[in-house]
Structures are given as structure tokens and as C-alpha cells.
Design an enzyme around this catalytic site. Structure first.
Site, PDB file in Angstrom:
ATOM      1  N   VAL A  10      -4.104   6.002  -2.924  1.00 24.45           N
ATOM      2  CA  VAL A  10      -3.141   5.835  -3.895  1.00 24.45           C
ATOM      3  C   VAL A  10      -4.043   6.502  -5.233  1.00 24.45           C
ATOM      4  O   VAL A  10      -5.292   5.951  -5.459  1.00 24.45           O
ATOM      5  CB  VAL A  10      -2.507   4.383  -4.212  1.00 24.45           C
ATOM      6  CG1 VAL A  10      -1.908   4.416  -6.024  1.00 24.45           C
ATOM      7  CG2 VAL A  10      -1.809   3.986  -3.304  1.00 24.45           C
ATOM      8  N   GLU A  11      -3.560   7.575  -6.110  1.00 23.93           N
ATOM      9  CA  GLU A  11      -4.496   7.973  -7.053  1.00 23.93           C
ATOM     10  C   GLU A  11      -5.552   8.693  -6.742  1.00 23.93           C
ATOM     11  O   GLU A  11      -6.458   8.765  -7.621  1.00 23.93           O
ATOM     12  CB  GLU A  11      -4.577   6.810  -8.336  1.00 23.93           C
ATOM     13  CG  GLU A  11      -3.522   6.344  -8.848  1.00 23.93           C
ATOM     14  CD  GLU A  11      -3.696   5.289 -10.311  1.00 23.93           C
ATOM     15  OE1 GLU A  11      -4.714   5.724 -10.930  1.00 23.93           O
ATOM     16  OE2 GLU A  11      -3.039   4.455 -10.310  1.00 23.93           O
TER      17      GLU A  11
END
Length: 132
Positions: A129-130
């Protein structure tokens, strides 16, 4: 700015949850599971894994408390939030891997009795994530 704050709260919380589940579940499992009529918690190799899990759990909790105190002072630390995301998700991964090592054969069999598999399978989501 909001993204940085959210990243510094939500993803470290996920790493914290992984670490705390590993601490509680594997700690209890190690006391109950016996090998050669001796609880595996008294074996040095398992004790080392449990110590690593406990240390990482403590470090994640301390980091989260520090970050929350900084946010409570109305500061917006984007670099610190990125570091928190990286370190907490990585330490959560380490705890999950150590937990899988302790549960041994029960950890590689997917089923209702495997309490560590769900966290192990979900770990790459937090890492990706990210961008990690």
C-alpha cells in the site's frame, strides 16, 4: 498533508495489530504445545523467536505513541509518517514470520486450526500500500 497523517496512523496500526496478535497467540501456543513432554516455550530457539516478537511489538507501540503525541501537538510530519509506515509494517511482517516459525507444521497447513495463516497471507497488502 492529510495523506501523511493517515499513513502514519492506519498502516502502523495494522503492523501493531499483527505484532500483538503474534505476541498473544504464539505466546499462548508455545506454553500449551509440548515437545518431548516439555512446553516448547522453554526451548531456547522458541524463546528467541518469542523475544523478537515481544521486542518488535514494544517498538511498534512506542513509535505509535510518539507519532500520536506529535499529531496531538498539531504538527504534520510527512517524513516521519513515511518512516512509521515502513518500519511498523516491516516489524509486523517480522512478527508474523516469527510466529509462523514457532507454530511450525501447523503454520503451513491452511485450515481452521491455523491461526497464523491469515496474517501471513495479508502481510504483503500492508507492505505494498502506497509503495514500500
Amino acid at each position: 498533508e492529510c495523506l501523511g497523517e493517515g499513513r502514519g496512523i492506519s498502516l502502523p496500526s495494522l503492523g501493531s495489530a499483527q505484532a500483538k496478535v503474534a505476541t498473544l497467540a504464539v505466546g499462548g501456543y508455545a506454553r500449551i504445545r509440548k515437545q518431548f513432554k516439555v512446553p516448547i516455550a522453554s526451548m531456547e530457539g522458541v524463546q528467541e523467536k518469542l523475544a523478537n516478537i515481544g521486542m518488535n511489538t514494544f517498538q511498534i507501540t512506542a513509535g505509535r505513541n510518539l507519532f500520536n503525541a506529535i499529531l496531538a501537538d498539531k504538527e504534520k510530519p510527512p517524513v516521519l509518517s513515511a518512516i512509521m509506515k515502513l518500519m511498523c509494517t516491516e516489524k509486523g511482517r517480522v512478527c508474523t514470520n516469527e510466529a509462523m516459525d514457532v507454530v511450525g507444521g501447523a503454520g503451513i497447513s491452511k485450515g481452521k486450526m491455523n491461526f497464523a495463516a491469515t496474517a501471513y497471507v495479508a502481510t504483503p497488502i500492508a507492505i505494498t500500500v502506497e509503495g514500500a
